[in-house]
Structure formats: structure tokens, C-alpha cells
Write an enzyme that holds these catalytic residues in place. Structure first.
Site, mmCIF file in Angstrom:
data_model
loop_
_atom_site.group_PDB
_atom_site.id
_atom_site.type_symbol
_atom_site.label_atom_id
_atom_site.label_comp_id
_atom_site.label_asym_id
_atom_site.label_seq_id
_atom_site.Cartn_x
_atom_site.Cartn_y
_atom_site.Cartn_z
ATOM 1 N N CYS B 12 0.673 -1.473 0.019
ATOM 2 C CA CYS B 12 0.210 0.057 0.266
ATOM 3 C C CYS B 12 1.114 1.431 0.417
ATOM 4 O O CYS B 12 1.592 1.353 0.373
ATOM 5 C CB CYS B 12 -1.071 0.069 1.272
ATOM 6 S SG CYS B 12 -2.254 -1.607 1.384
ATOM 7 N N GLY B 38 1.188 -0.542 -4.948
ATOM 8 C CA GLY B 38 -0.230 -1.354 -4.730
ATOM 9 C C GLY B 38 -1.114 -1.890 -6.350
ATOM 10 O O GLY B 38 -1.340 -0.285 -6.470
ATOM 11 N N ASN B 113 -0.944 1.859 5.181
ATOM 12 C CA ASN B 113 0.009 1.349 5.287
ATOM 13 C C ASN B 113 0.821 0.482 5.875
ATOM 14 O O ASN B 113 1.410 1.864 6.757
ATOM 15 C CB ASN B 113 1.175 2.387 4.335
ATOM 16 C CG ASN B 113 1.907 1.560 3.503
ATOM 17 O OD1 ASN B 113 2.477 0.596 2.914
ATOM 18 N ND2 ASN B 113 3.165 2.124 3.066
ATOM 19 N N GLY B 114 1.417 -0.526 5.782
ATOM 20 C CA GLY B 114 1.829 -1.380 7.012
ATOM 21 C C GLY B 114 1.064 -2.843 7.827
ATOM 22 O O GLY B 114 0.676 -3.091 6.530
ATOM 23 N N TYR B 254 14.316 -1.077 -3.039
ATOM 24 C CA TYR B 254 13.022 -1.791 -4.653
ATOM 25 C C TYR B 254 12.124 -1.072 -4.519
ATOM 26 O O TYR B 254 11.877 -0.818 -5.604
ATOM 27 C CB TYR B 254 12.570 -3.163 -4.339
ATOM 28 C CG TYR B 254 12.181 -3.986 -4.726
ATOM 29 C CD1 TYR B 254 11.687 -4.452 -5.795
ATOM 30 C CD2 TYR B 254 10.734 -4.723 -4.793
ATOM 31 C CE1 TYR B 254 11.225 -4.591 -7.170
ATOM 32 C CE2 TYR B 254 10.095 -4.860 -4.997
ATOM 33 C CZ TYR B 254 10.325 -5.052 -6.614
ATOM 34 O OH TYR B 254 9.163 -5.085 -7.865
ATOM 35 N N SER B 295 14.202 -1.895 -12.465
ATOM 36 C CA SER B 295 14.429 -1.406 -11.189
ATOM 37 C C SER B 295 15.722 -1.396 -10.708
ATOM 38 O O SER B 295 16.278 -0.713 -10.004
ATOM 39 C CB SER B 295 13.046 -2.298 -10.064
ATOM 40 O OG SER B 295 13.943 -3.657 -9.819
ATOM 41 N N ASP B 357 21.175 -6.484 -10.310
ATOM 42 C CA ASP B 357 19.299 -7.179 -9.767
ATOM 43 C C ASP B 357 19.780 -6.205 -8.726
ATOM 44 O O ASP B 357 20.554 -6.833 -7.575
ATOM 45 C CB ASP B 357 19.319 -8.433 -9.973
ATOM 46 C CG ASP B 357 17.548 -8.775 -10.055
ATOM 47 O OD1 ASP B 357 16.881 -7.944 -10.452
ATOM 48 O OD2 ASP B 357 17.647 -9.383 -9.690
ATOM 49 N N ASP B 358 18.402 -5.498 -8.868
ATOM 50 C CA ASP B 358 18.189 -5.301 -6.836
ATOM 51 C C ASP B 358 18.163 -5.741 -5.664
ATOM 52 O O ASP B 358 18.357 -5.735 -4.459
ATOM 53 C CB ASP B 358 17.059 -4.219 -6.724
ATOM 54 C CG ASP B 358 15.535 -4.780 -7.378
ATOM 55 O OD1 ASP B 358 15.474 -6.353 -7.525
ATOM 56 O OD2 ASP B 358 14.850 -4.522 -7.729
#
Lengths: 487, 487, 487, 487
Positions: B12, B38, B113-114, B254, B295, B357-358
């Protein structure tokens, strides 16, 4: 969508089944036959003894389950379903039933037909005690009450709660291993029990829903009863014995399907009898009798038979009026464009016509019908209503937005006749209504076991939130919830 | 839809605005920039000082508001919005936020969010006391707690409740006349405040959402703070002073958009620095550096610059992979059909390639990338991960279904290298990660003010419901709710 | 949807396959990789040797085949597919390809990438002879010509017809038992052939579509060739020998996917080389190089490498801008709300920035980019375009509505620099463009085998309907069809 | 959707209007009243004297125009519309009418009700001459013929073409400045003309469409006529004088709306008279008469009146059976689950019932009705059909897939009675059918101006493509087009 024509809307139909494969599919067919009781939303919750599964959405049943996978997902051998008429338009998916509540000690689904008269009061109390409501529906109050008393056990808590809520209600509840039905102390809303050949029980608002799943009629649920169906069978219990039958007369007049049998009375037969008694009450010298399709055809044929006049098709109704239909402009409407009904010129031109309609609420449709028939050449138009004048609001689950919309609450019959433009206007008497319906097991219940409050103001229960004067004490939001029917 | 590739999902993003016309439209643009946080649901609640208005649905923002009238309906000069990543599949519209609760004493909207670490425990307690939950979301617990203490007043009840819930959380609440923001005591999730030229305040998960509405950055919300914005302006309060910054390092690695600035650090710059330090940590003899789009491009260009090797486009990502895309059959997949990523044959054929790659979660994508590059002719493939090995689950809002899916929890680096088929595999060290991010205002907080528990198991809070052993005490339903991340 | 940003649109991509199970599913994946060539419509026609099956609709491929049953219905072992960019808005499903024509002597499907320059003239002639067209597309002309000469046999009629139509075209035709491909005499549009391991042949606009189905590259289709693939294999024929390679340079500059290889040149490599030569042509004293995502990133990294300046992510592009997105109001747009691109403040603030873009058409985007970067704090903004000034319309399948929209047709470079507000503006020279692409098998074709008419006005073919003066002879409808590119 | 019940489908209804504002909206209402003639597709083409505008799609009118903007786009003061029943399932949007053809010398729209008997032959000839067809519809042949002769002028070419096509047809054509109607030489399909108060002319399949737009009936279009309506008014012309009225009797029996008046006969009155004559022909000793809703109610009330028996509602029809409805499983169907019809137990139980139905095609529905009534307790079930036995296919626009499906073509009446399980089965005689309809202006036309070929095999025209023996000469595709009605 009789709403547009009538201004009368039943709020909901319910169906439940316990102990058979294809439970949700049978529920789907049961709801199909109850679709006339609500077209704004539909849903089903099923149980496979371990878990409950829900699908619900706004719109007609066929649309809600347009993707057949939604129905297949509802596995298990028991289910309850609901079709809904809803007033609060837009974002109302939260209000579509059956509701499904998850608790750490087990899920509960709930479906309701009816209206509570003390919902506003109870909701305010519960919120002050910490309750968080998720819908605007008064239905949800029941589950909050049950949870309030849950430590006493589910069934005791439910019985206690059913004694706290008031009004007209038929509740179905589904838990993972049982189906529960409860009816208000006056039996205002219909509810019946049937049984499949394999022994599974069915509970439904009307017997037409038993027929489509090939269930044999067992009995009507009686006022104050609490029915529990589980693996051990059908258990008839009650949460109160202070009961008196007062079933809503509008079920017979308008709402129920003609093939349904309520407390022993086939609806079509009752309607035909209303037409016959209306003909005795008001014989008219005319050339033909026509009905307003489809709900008034039974009464019209009764009038025709009793009077000896020919029964003709003077009005026809389109099958194709959809929700999304583009409405005619005002100009077109004044030119007589009517999407739903058309007069049959070749039948009525030059004739004296008796129109039988089942009820008159706002008068708008009657006015249009008279205009339409005269435009098609009818020489005389006599409007005969197969029920008494509708003067008082219903607080038990029929949506009449406010009393101010009831034509008969504000005008005399001659005034109404002039307003709708008919040559004459007549209504069935309350006595004849009761006589036409004639519930065999009414016993000593007043008005033959019927609620006729809409015609005479004599309500079978106290009105609580709807009492005059109570209105002043509410805030805006609560007023909206109460829908201000007295104003 | 990074989910398919990564197995990592932020749960979120939130956006709120108070005191400007077009509040819901600005919220819509703010949410647009937070869409990467999200993609499963979106919603907005607005207020015109009298009433709250809600629209929410499953799917991307553009789909949820495909009918622009839905946005126009959300009138008023304040609003909160939410984009959601959700695990619980089907009927989850009840879980799409912002939630809107109606009470007789005023409506409240809530966006979160969380993830709470004591949600299961609290929910059980509340249900036993009579609470009826409407969603599976732990977010809803906050409002039940607030109502439980509502007689003490809304803000005192909210402060008390924020001390009862634990975990990582950034809450936005909207009442008809104020906007409230609250952040957990470790500031695990990002939350920042901005201001429009006309003085209106904005609160958002990331600064990219301030930029799009042309809001000037004011400050980050600090751990333990309770921010109230009303007609009198911005009020900074706190519900606890027992705080210690431990912001989620995965935001930098990320999740967050490269243009966002979190606690003073531009995300792209942090990532480029991770790439540079990775190059210092593991210099490789190769022909080129490529990144996994999109990313990992910042880290890859950092690696390239530091190493002096050319930075090439060796992999390209399709912009057109939709939710409804028909997946290849197994046979096609074995032939190397990959809808999202393609290797650029003309770039990598015959070359020794460093892929940056991350992160590496399940290893599935890395394995596919190596295969794809070899199939396109790469002579050597070196996989360089710009973060440490991901060994421990996140309980603060990143969806890692279970620990069993984390490759690094079960294999050594050489084993992982062989499993994905690379010529070499290297990870950034935790120290270099902290050094690359380098939060200026971290003070004496451990790990430079970051949560790096995913890499070293040192969680900044107690885990409550997620403690080993607690699992046994739960019933099936509660286990599903807890998502069993320890197994 | 680069359209909104660029004002340049390729009209279509084609894919065909013959002789393998899952033909339509492979076509679907092939079209997926060609989606950048057209997002307005998509379709597939398959053959099971007995009958042709079609599905097509407006919208992206994923939407057109959102119901996977649509793809399953397309049975058989051969298929052709098409993705379309279309200008004619509304009711254009009739224009979505592949077209499928039923004849009593056998069905024919047709897909086309390109534009005919004598379509209006031919259509008028054919209609006067009795032809009834079903689309606005010039593609349909081919089938009417073929039917006109059908008595000579299908292939002879097709060859004759291909000599009558002029312009840039790559046609695929499917009959129940063969697949046919034809390319215009200048090879203006790309078209290549591949082969699956099982021997089945594939024909596609770009090699990226061969890669995704794991087909090995066989050869590019050459100008004037007619390729027939049937049960006996691949037959290379030609309908004319009067050919001269002049492939559209915009394929390398902007349209084609970076991983595609056209006439031996990997598109990413050509673009990187354009960036390198641009750096040689215009070295600038600045702090960093940034690209306009995503199409300019190759050129930008080439410029950075050649110049030795750091390559940074100064602009980011949202992945979530959908067709249905609600556009910002004028007021919001003036505040700098840009849905697709955002400047990265933490990267560009206080810096002298070189922006590399692949092309400049109307100048609107460039102007926005400069504004956006200055707003984010950039001290200097230098705009470097990795292609020459676009001064002349394309008549071979790129949609430039009219010449009046081409900024470089009306202003000098210094004027353009001032209009877009950059500190400097520079373009790659035509010579360097040709040098950067460097087609190995161009032979003695002018301009290294490229069409560079957009930059120097030297068209490789006569223009027929598009000749100056021809315009006056057309009626309104024909003018619309011709899209008046000269005005 | 009577199709499911009856196996009889009218192929289409047409409506046209010239010279009034809101032309497309009036067309929409006109089509609404013609929806019973076709539910598979709908469309409108309008003209504003400069250009034609089209919208069409599959599905019901309300769905096709669910977005009201589609209707608003159809500007202008003239329009034609079409509702379609189509057999060729899937991708049939190309077959939805009105067709719109663009030519450099002017656009033409075309709508058609009927079926051509020489379509296959003509199409083959035209294709051999170069024609490219865009639909499977025989309607399109007319426009190809017109274009073939276009050099002679539009009207002469049209007249010539109307003499080349054969069968039953009612064509409407719209050009930018005129509306044209043409009827076949036998007037097999109905077509009538009306006029608005403002002088605008209307042409429609049935008079019910005149009523809804408040148009006054002017006259029926006569066999062989070509009607041209333009700014100068109504011009009655003819393309042949070799005519003889033979209007389809099924229009009166089943298809047309009861309120429509065809050649002076009100359809309800004709049906009631069919019921009366049936009662004279077959008086039965029973307790009541019931009709199969809705189409047989007129005939049933006629039978009841003539016989003196009570007219009851023994069957009711659901209004809510949608296309998307989930069909019952076989098991449920065997249990008698019928979605569309229900027997009214409280009416028929213990009674001897006469069921009047308008026609009997495949016998499936009759069989279900008998079973359903017996299941509801009926003691005797007598099936009385208000039309003669249906033995021969229709080639003029009613969809009877093949002769093999016609029960009466293969069994005697007693056999049929046993197959459907009725106590008795009787049909109206052809003579009584003609007598009941009694067209006043039939003159010396055989069979009272009716086509009764379905009952006696005496077709009013040669059958061309449908002649026995012709079948052998066709290829598979042509056979599909011809729908093999003789087999």
C-alpha cells in the site's frame, strides 16, 4: 422493474437450503423465482461444513452470476441467498446481502426480508457502546446484538436479540453446520418451509421458490418461531409466544407471484376474487374489461367473469425495458411516448373501457394509462382499483418514500378521479379485500390475519423510530437512515 | 506487477490532502505516482465539511476511476486515498481502502500502509467483547479500538489506540473537518508532508506524490507522531515518545520510486551508490554491465561507472504485460517464452555479462534471466545483487508469503549460484547497504536508522503474533489471517 | 502509448506462422512483442486447412483476448496476426485487421503494415467498376484487385496487383493451405523470416517476435519478394525485380524494439552509435547525461560513454498511464502536473544537464521536459536530438497528421531552441545517422539503403495521391482518406 | 427470447424516419417496440444531409446503446434502424445492420427484413465478377447489384437490382438526402408508412413503432412498391407491377405485436378470433382454459369466451430470464426445473385443463408444458393449437433451421399427441386461419392474401437456391449460407 410504474417496492426475498449437493445452484434457481421481490442486488453464501463462501453484487441475479464460475466457487451442501430492493443508490455493494461476518469462533451469514421499526434507536445505543457498523442496513443490528450477548451461547443470544428488534422481519442465518430461520411476532413477511425428495430442507419467502427446486411444501413459518435445521433435521422452536398473525395484505394485492400459496391462499385466486368482489361492489355499463399488465390481469379477469363483459388485451407491456434504457425527452413524453405500456388501438378505439389495476399509489401511472387509452380512441375510461385507497406508509419492508407521495392520503376519490382524468374511479373496500383473501388459519386475529394499516392506519405493532415527534430528536444522518416516512 | 518477477510486494501507499478545491482530483494524481506500491485496489474518500464520499474498487487506479463521474462525485476540499496490494484473492472489495465508517456522531475514513504484529490477538479480544469486523484487514482494528474508548473523546481515544497496536504503520484518517496522520514508533513505513502554494497540506507515502501536485516538501513525519491538519493549520503532536528510527531498507532497495526522497536521501542516488559499492566489493572481469529493468537500472549504472565497463541494454522489459494476459503453456515456457523480459541478442551474444539485480528473493527470476542470456549467446553470466541475502520474513508490510520461499534462508551463496546457473553470484554486504543509503538524520539509531532484519534477523520491535510457538494456539482462520510467515 | 508524447505512430505490426500446433497462441505471443507498433486494435486469423477463424477487436492485445476462449477458438496450425495503430477514431472495428474475406472459391485473410500512395486513385476506379469497400483502410484495395484478376489464378492475380499498388507495404495473406508474404520494391517496412525447431516458418515485422516463439532467424524478406509457405516448405519468388532498398530510418531511430535486428543491425547498437556520433558532433560542457525514457536511453548511454560524463536517471516514466486516465485540468497542467514523465529532483537540482532525445516532432514534449527539469532545479538544460530535424511528412506508414505539425518544417534550430526553452539544441546530421545505422547489405542503394526523406525530402518513390496539386481534385471524403499530409 | 421456447424466429425489424430533429432518438424508440422481431443485434444509421453516422452492435437495443453518447453521436434529421435475429453465432458484428457503405460518390446505408431465395446463386456470380463481400448476409447482395449498374444512376440501378433478387424482402436505404423503402412483389413481410405532426415520414415493420413516436398511420407499403422520401415529400413508385399479396400468416399467428395493425387487421383481434374458431372446431369438456404466456393469451381468451369456460392463469412466465442465465443441470431439468414457465398449482390442481398455444413447431415446449401441468396436479391436459400443423419450412425470413425439426412434418396428430403426452391435441384448420385473419384488401389473392405455405407447401414464389436437387451443386460454405432447410 415495477418500481417506475408503481412506486411500491418490496424490500427483498430470501431462500435457504440445507443438506443437499448443488446447494448454491438450487439457491440460484430459488432466487430466480423471487427476483420480483428485489432487482437491485443479489447474493449467495454457501457452506461446506468447514467454511462459508460468498458472492454478491448489485444488479439482477443473472448479472451478478454472469460468470458461472462465481456460482461454482460456492461449494457445499447448504446455502442462503437474497435478492434486494435498495433505495440508497450508489455505493451500496456493502448493503447487498447475505452479509457474511467472520469471527474467530466461527462465521455467520445473514439475510433479511423486512424492516425494523427501532433500528435507529438500537444503532445509536450500540455505537455508543463501541460497535462499528459496515452497512446502512438495519439488518446488521441483529448480528451486533448477538455478539453483545455471545457469551451466553449463540442460540440464547439470538433469541434475546430477536426480542429486542421490532417490526416486520424474516431472517435467515447460515453457520457452517446449521441454517436458522426466524419470523417476527406478527408474521408480517411470508416465509415457508419445503423439503426435497432427498430430505433436504428449504426455507423461502414464497412457495414459487419451493416449486422450482421441486421441494414439497411442509408448512408456513409461524409468527415468533425460530427454526433450526442441522444434520439432525428440522427443529421448531420459538423465541416468543406473544404473537398474533398480521401478514402484509400487499403481498396478496401486488407483490407475491400469482402462483405462490401464502397461508393456504393461492395468490392468483385471491386476486381474481378481488376482481369479482370489485365487480359486485361497482358494476359498470361498459364494452370491455382490460387489465394493466402483468400484475392486474388476475383481478381483471375476475371482474370480467363476474360482470359478463368481454376480457380484452387493451394494454400491452414491453418485455424489453432495461435499466440502461435511454429515457425519452420531455417533449417526446408529452407526445405520449411510453416505453413500458402501449394501448391497443384496434381493441379500444370507440369503446367504453373498464381498466382494472391492482393498486393506486402516486397516481402517475393511472393518469398516463387514462391518457394513453383516450389517445387510442377509447370513448370512456373507468378506473377500477382492486384494493382500498393507500393512505398510510408501510414500516415493515415496503418502500414508500414518504406519506406525501400517497395520492389517497391527500385527495378524496372524486378529486383523484379528476386528477387522473378517468370517467369514474372506484376502490375495493377493506372488508371485501379481507373477504377475497380469506386466510383459513387466521383464527381470531384482527382483519382476518392481515395487516391493512396502509388503508386504515391501524398498525399491528408500536412504531418506535417512526412515531410522530421522534423525528425531531434525530441528526441528519439518522434521518436519512429512517427515510422519514411520516413527512 | 513486480509480484510475478520478484515475490516482493509493498502493501500500500497513502495520500491525503486538506483545504483545497479539487481535493479528490489531486488525490487521484497523487495515487497515480504511488501506484507502484499497490495495484490490486484503489480508493478515495473526500469531505465537503458536511459529509464523506467514497469510491473504491479492485484493480488499478485508472480502472477504478474509468468512469470519470466517480471522481466528480467525490466533492469537497479534503480527501484521503489509498492504493493496495492484497493477498486475499477473490471477494476482497471489502478490504479495499480507504475504509469509511458511519457513526451517528460523525463519519471516519481510514487508510493504512503497514502491518500490525498483534492484530490477531487484538481482534480475538475485541470480538469476544462484541465487535463485528467487516474486513480481513488488520487496519480495521484501529477503528474498533477508537470506538471502544470513544467516550474519552476522539483524539484521546486515538492516541490510546495507537499505543495498543504494534508493528509498522502509517495511518491516515479523515473526518469531515480534519485530516490526521500517525506513524509507528520506529517510522518503519515512509510518510512525508508537503504544502501547496495555496497553503493546503498534503501527506503522502513518498515525495513523488508531492511533486505531481506541485506541493513543496515540508518535512518527513517522525516516529511516534500524530499530525492533525484542520482549518487552523498543521498541528504536530505525538502519541508516544518512546521512538527510534528504523525505516524499512527495502524502500530504498526496491520499493520506492527512484525520484522519491526519503529522510533526505534520493532513492536513485542510494541505488546508484549500492551499485558502486558492489563494484568495489566484487570487481569482475567482464565485457559489459546490464541491469534488470526497470528497478535495477540505477544500481547497474553505478556498477558500470565504478568498474569502468560499458553500460548496455542487455535485457528489455515489455510495457504491455497485463493482468489478463494469457500465460504460455508449460511447453512454451520451456522453450523460453518469457512475456515480461527479453534478452537483447545483438548486445550480449559472445560477451561476458555482469547482470546487476536489486534483490534476490525466490531465485526464480534470476534463474530465468541467466537462462535467457545464455540462450541469447552470452559467454559468461555474473549475477550481482545490490542488496544482502534475504533470509528473514518481513512483518511490517512487505508480503513474503512464508520463510520457506526465501532462497537465501535455505542455501549458501555457492549453492544459490549453482541453482540459478550463474558463473558467479555476489551480494552487497549489510554494511555497504547502510553506507550506500546513509540517512543523514539517523542519529544514534542502530543500523543507520534502517530496518535490516530481513538480512540479519534483528527486528526493531517484538513480534507478538509472529513469535515462534504462538502459532500453535491459533485456529485455522486466525492462521490464515496471520499468513504463517515463520513456517 | 508513445503517441501522446511523440506525435509519431507506426501503423502496425504483422506476424504469421505456418505448420505448427498452437499456431494462434504463438501468434499471440508474437503480437505481444510487436505491441509497440500499434495499440489501437489487434486480431488473429487461423486456419485448420479447412476453414479460417477470426477474432479481432479494438484495444490492446491483452484486452482483445481477455477472454481466453477467444484464442482457443482459433484452431489450426497456421495463423496470421496484426496489431494496429489507427487514426480514424470511433467505429473502426471494421478497420481492425487481419481482414477476413469469404469467397465461394475459398477464404482469404489479409494483414498489412504500411501505406499505399495511390490508394485514393485506385479506390475511385474500383468503385466505378462496381466494387463495394468495407473499410476505410487502403489495405482492402489489394483484395479487390486480386478478385478483379482472379480468373488468371490467385498467385498471378496477386503478382499483378502488387505491381499496381504503390508505396511502402508489407502484406501477409493466409489461405486455408498457405501463407503468403510480400514486401514493397523499396523494402520500406521491415519483414523477416524465422523457423521453429519443428520446421514451421514464421514471418514477422521484427526479429523480437521470432525470439519470443524461439524461432531461429532465417533471412530478411527482400524488396519486391513474394514468399509462399505451404506444406512443401518455403518458396521465394518475386513480383518485380525493379527494386532498391530504402528501409525507413525511423525504424532505427524510434519505432523498432531495441532488441530487434533489421538487415543485420541491432537497433539498440544503432541507437547507442547515434548517441556516440552526436557526442562527437556536439560535445557539451555539462555535469551529466540523461535520456528520455524509454526510447532514448540507448542513445543517451552512447552519448554519456563517448563524452565521459556520468549517465544519470534524471527523468522517470510511469508504467501506469492508461487510456482511460483522467486528464488533468488546464490549471493543474499549468502547475506542471505531468502524468507520464517526472523529473528526479535529487539528481538534477543544481546541475547542468544534457538531455538526449531520439527525435523532435512537434516540440511539445521537449518544451515540457525542459520546463520540468528547470522546475526540479536544473541549472542548464541542453537538448540533444539523436536524429536530424524532421521536416517532411512520411507517406509510407508513419502517422504524421500534417506537415503543419512538424516544428522543424517551420523554424530554424535557434528558433526551436528558444521555443522549447533549452540552453542549447542540437540535431544529429543525416550523414551521421546513416553512418550510425550502417546497414551491411545496403550495396549501392542511396543513403546507405535508408529512407531519409523525412529529413531531406528525397522520397524513394513517386507520391501519386500525395503530389502537390492532386489535392484539389478530391472530394471531401477522399481528402479525409488521404489525411492531407501536405497542408 | 421466444427462440428457446418456440424454435421460431423472425429475422429482423426495420424503422426509418426522414425530416425531423431527434431522428435517431425516435428511431431508437421505434426499434424498442420492434425488439420482439430480433434480439441478437441492433443498429442505427443517421444522416445530417452531409454525412452518415453509424452505431451497431450485438445484443439488445438497450445494451447496444447502453452508453447514451452513442445515440447522441448519431446526429441529423433522418435515420434508419434495424433489430436483428441472427443464426450465425460468434463473430457476427459484421452482420449487424444497418450496413453502411462508403463510396467516393456518396454513402449508402441498408437495412433488411426478409430472406432472398436466390442469394447463393447471385453471390457466386458476383464474386466471379470481382465482388468482395463483407458479411454472410444475403442483404449485402443488393448493394453489389446496385453498384454493378451504378452508371445508369442510383434509382434505375436499384429498380433493376430489385427485379434480380427474389424472395421475401422489405428494404430500407438511407442516403444523405433521401430515404428509400422497397417491398417484395408478394408483400411477404409487413411494412407501413406513418407521418408525424411536423410532416416527417416514418416507415416501419409494424404499426406499434408508429404509435410510440406518435406518428399517424398513412398506408401499408404495397407489393412491388419503391417509396422515396426526400425534401419534396413522399414519392410512391414501383419497380414491378407483377405483384400478388401473400403476407406471411405467421406474422398474425405469432410474430407481430398484438397491438400492431397489418393490412387493416389488429393482430390481437385476429388471434382472439383464431381462439374462437378453434373452440367452434373443437369444443372440449373441461374446467378451464389457460394460455401459454405471453403470445397465446389472446387466442386463449377467445377460446374461453366462445366456450363459456373460465379463463385462468395456469402458467406464468418469468420476466427475468436473461441470456447469461446459468442453465440447470440435466438432473435438475429432469426434476422439472424450468426457468421460464411455471405452472400455478393452486389453479390447476385437480382440474381438467385446456391449454391454448399459438403454434407447435418442434413439440419440445408442448411436452414440457403438459408434464409441468400434470406435475402440478392437473387431471386432464388438452392441447389446442391456434394454427395449423407446421409442416414446411419458411424461406422468407423465419428461421426454422431444417425441416427435420418440424414435428408435424414427420408425425400424425395422434402420434404427436402421444409424444407430448396430452389427453388430446387439436389444430386450427387452414380455412379457419384465413377466416380468422380476414384481410379486407386481399382482393382475389389466393388464401386471402396470406402465405400459408408452412401448412400446405404452396409457396407463392419459385424457390431457386432451395429447390430440391440444387443442394448437390453447392460447396460446404455455400451450404452453410443456405442453411439447408430442406434436409
Amino acid at each position: 422493474m415495477p418500481a417506475e410504474i408503481k412506486g411500491l417496492n418490496e424490500e427483498c426475498g430470501v431462500f435457504g437450503i440445507f443438506g443437499t449437493p448443488d446447494a448454491s445452484q438450487l439457491t440460484y434457481y430459488g432466487l430466480h423465482t423471487l427476483q420480483h421481490r428485489g432487482q437491485e442486488g443479489a447474493g449467495i453464501v454457501s457452506s461446506d461444513s468447514k467454511q462459508l463462501y460468498q458472492h454478491r453484487d448489485r444488479g439482477l441475479l443473472a448479472k451478478v452470476f454472469a460468470d458461472p464460475n462465481e456460482l461454482k466457487r460456492l461449494v457445499g451442501d447448504s446455502a442462503i441467498g437474497h435478492v434486494r430492493y435498495g433505495t440508497s443508490g450508489h455505493n451500496s455493494i456493502a448493503n447487498v446481502q447475505p452479509f457474511l461476518f467472520h469471527f474467530h469462533d466461527g462465521d455467520v451469514a445473514l439475510a433479511h426480508n423486512g424492516n425494523l421499526t427501532n433500528a435507529v434507536t438500537l444503532r445509536r445505543q450500540l455505537e455508543d457502546e463501541g460497535a462499528v457498523f459496515q452497512s446502512d442496513s438495519d439488518t446488521e443490528i441483529l448480528i451486533h446484538l448477538v455478539r453483545k450477548y455471545i457469551k451466553e451461547g449463540f442460540i440464547p443470544a439470538l433469541k434475546k436479540s430477536l426480542n429486542i428488534v421490532h417490526g416486520g422481519f424474516a431472517f435467515l442465518l447460515l453457520q457452517k453446520d446449521r441454517l436458522i430461520a426466524a419470523l417476527d411476532p406478527n408474521g408480517i413477511r411470508p416465509l415457508c418451509i419445503g423439503q426435497l425428495e432427498n430430505g433436504a430442507y428449504v426455507v423461502a419467502s414464497e412457495t414459487c421458490a419451493l416449486d422450482i427446486v421441486n421441494a414439497k411444501f411442509v408448512r408456513d413459518v409461524q409468527p415468533g418461531e425460530l427454526i433450526v435445521i442441522d444434520r439432525d433435521g428440522l427443529h421448531i422452536d420459538h423465541y416468543t409466544t406473544d404473537t398474533k398473525l398480521a401478514i402484509c395484505s400487499m403481498e396478496f394485492i401486488y407483490f407475491a407471484r400469482p402462483d405462490s400459496i401464502i397461508h393456504g391462499v393461492t395468490v392468483h385466486n385471491a386476486r381474481k376474487q378481488m376482481g369479482r368482489l370489485l365487480a359486485q361492489q361497482y358494476p359498470i355499463d361498459a364494452d370491455m374489461v382490460i387489465g394493466v399488465p402483468n400484475s392486474s390481469l388476475s383481478a381483471a379477469s375476475g371482474y370480467a367473469e363476474e360482470s359478463g363483459l368481454p376480457y380484452e388485451m387493451g394494454l400491452i407491456k414491453s418485455q424489453y425495458v432495461a435499466r440502461t434504457f435511454i429515457q425519452p425527452t420531455q417533449a417526446l413524453r408529452e407526445q405520449g411516448v411510453h416505453l413500458k405500456l402501449s394501448a391497443v388501438r384496434g381493441v379500444v378505439a370507440g369503446k367504453r373501457v373498464i381498466v382494472v389495476d391492482d393498486s393506486l399509489v402516486r397516481g402517475t401511472t393511472s393518469k398516463q394509462i387514462v391518457k394513453m387509452l383516450r389517445h387510442a380512441g377509447a370513448k370512456e375510461v373507468h378506473m377500477l382499483i382492486a384494493s382500498p385507497p393507500f393512505k398510510f406508509p408501510c414500516f415493515y419492508g415496503i418502500d414508500i418514500s414518504t406519506r406525501s407521495e400517497l395520492m389517497a392520503a391527500h385527495y378524496t376519490v372524486p378529486e383523484m378521479r379528476d386528477l387522473i382524468g378517468a370517467d369514474s374511479l372506484h376502490f375495493l373496500s377493506v372488508d371485501n379485500l379481507i373477504k377475497a383473501i380469506n386466510i383459513p388459519d387466521a383464527g381470531d386475529a384482527p382483519y382476518g390475519g392481515l395487516t391493512v394499516a396502509y388503508f386504515n392506519g391501524d398498525y399491528p405493532t408500536p412504531l418506535y423510530d417512526y412515531e410522530e415527534g421522534y423525528l425531531k430528536s434525530l441528526n441528519e444522518q439518522e434521518k436519512r437512515a429512517r427515510k422519514e416516512r411520516l413527512s
